[in-house]
Motif scaffolding. Structure first.
Motif, PDB file in Angstrom:
ATOM      1  N   ASP A 129      -5.698  -7.913   4.590  1.00 46.66           N
ATOM      2  CA  ASP A 129      -5.222  -6.536   4.747  1.00 46.66           C
ATOM      3  C   ASP A 129      -4.344  -6.554   5.991  1.00 46.66           C
ATOM      4  N   ARG A 130      -3.003  -6.528   5.781  1.00 46.96           N
ATOM      5  CA  ARG A 130      -2.076  -6.716   6.909  1.00 46.96           C
ATOM      6  C   ARG A 130      -1.056  -5.592   7.023  1.00 46.96           C
ATOM      7  N   VAL A 131      -0.723  -5.297   8.280  1.00 48.57           N
ATOM      8  CA  VAL A 131       0.368  -4.385   8.596  1.00 48.57           C
ATOM      9  C   VAL A 131       1.306  -5.139   9.522  1.00 48.57           C
ATOM     10  N   VAL A 170       0.832  -1.200   0.000  1.00 47.68           N
ATOM     11  CA  VAL A 170       0.000   0.000   0.000  1.00 47.68           C
ATOM     12  C   VAL A 170       0.870   1.256   0.000  1.00 47.68           C
ATOM     13  N   HIS A 171       2.013   1.233   0.681  1.00 50.39           N
ATOM     14  CA  HIS A 171       2.967   2.343   0.774  1.00 50.39           C
ATOM     15  C   HIS A 171       2.465   3.504   1.622  1.00 50.39           C
ATOM     16  N   ASP A 172       1.523   3.262   2.524  1.00 47.97           N
ATOM     17  CA  ASP A 172       1.109   4.323   3.439  1.00 47.97           C
ATOM     18  C   ASP A 172       1.816   4.208   4.790  1.00 47.97           C
ATOM     19  N   LEU A 215      -1.812  -5.731   0.844  1.00 51.47           N
ATOM     20  CA  LEU A 215      -3.102  -6.320   0.510  1.00 51.47           C
ATOM     21  C   LEU A 215      -2.797  -7.577  -0.285  1.00 51.47           C
ATOM     22  N   MET A 216      -3.448  -8.683   0.060  1.00 50.13           N
ATOM     23  CA  MET A 216      -3.202  -9.953  -0.630  1.00 50.13           C
ATOM     24  C   MET A 216      -4.519 -10.604  -1.018  1.00 50.13           C
TER      25      MET A 216
END
Length: 136
Positions: free
Chosen positions: A57-59, A19-21, A27-28
């Motif tokens: 949706d992972r961080v 995502v680069h935020d 996102l997969m």
């Protein structure tokens, strides 16, 4: 009726975008096929196949996931939706599932329950433990 099952899942396709935020936000979209390790043969007969498609949706290895699974048996199929959360520290994903459609001998089935997914012994392998209640 209460039921439990364990499946071996193998990733057949995975697409990942950053995502680069913030650092390590991804996102997969993951496709998996599965086979039972342990399950009880039910009214629709023996297991044939299982396929799932999941959005993650992972961080930093933690985050939400949602997806769909189709499981085919000799005389019927079930379609279910699930959602869960992955914990980066334990590397376990836990969540809930609900059947939204059945066909064949499983037409009219209702069911829901919980699941846990953990890494398997080899790359791209996962172990799915599910339990829940069904009503036909």
């Amino acid at each position: 009726m209460k039921r439990k099952a364990t499946y071996r899942l193998m990733v057949t396709r995975r697409e990942m975008l950053y995502v680069h935020d913030e650092f390590d936000h991804t996102l997969m979209l993951v496709e998996m096929e599965g086979e039972p390790i342990e399950y009880q043969v039910g009214v629709a007969g023996k297991f044939i196949s299982r396929r799932s498609v999941t959005f993650h949706d992972r961080v930093r290895g933690a985050g939400k996931m949602t997806g769909y699974a189709v499981t085919h048996f000799e005389e019927g199929s079930i379609y279910s939706k699930y959602e869960g959360e992955r914990d980066a520290e334990s590397k376990l994903t836990k969540g809930t599932w609900t059947i939204y459609r059945g066909i064949g001998k499983l037409a009219g089935i209702k069911g829901s329950g919980t699941f846990t997914v953990k890494a398997g012994a080899q790359d791209r392998e996962y172990i799915l433990d599910i339990e829940g209640e069904y009503e036909l």
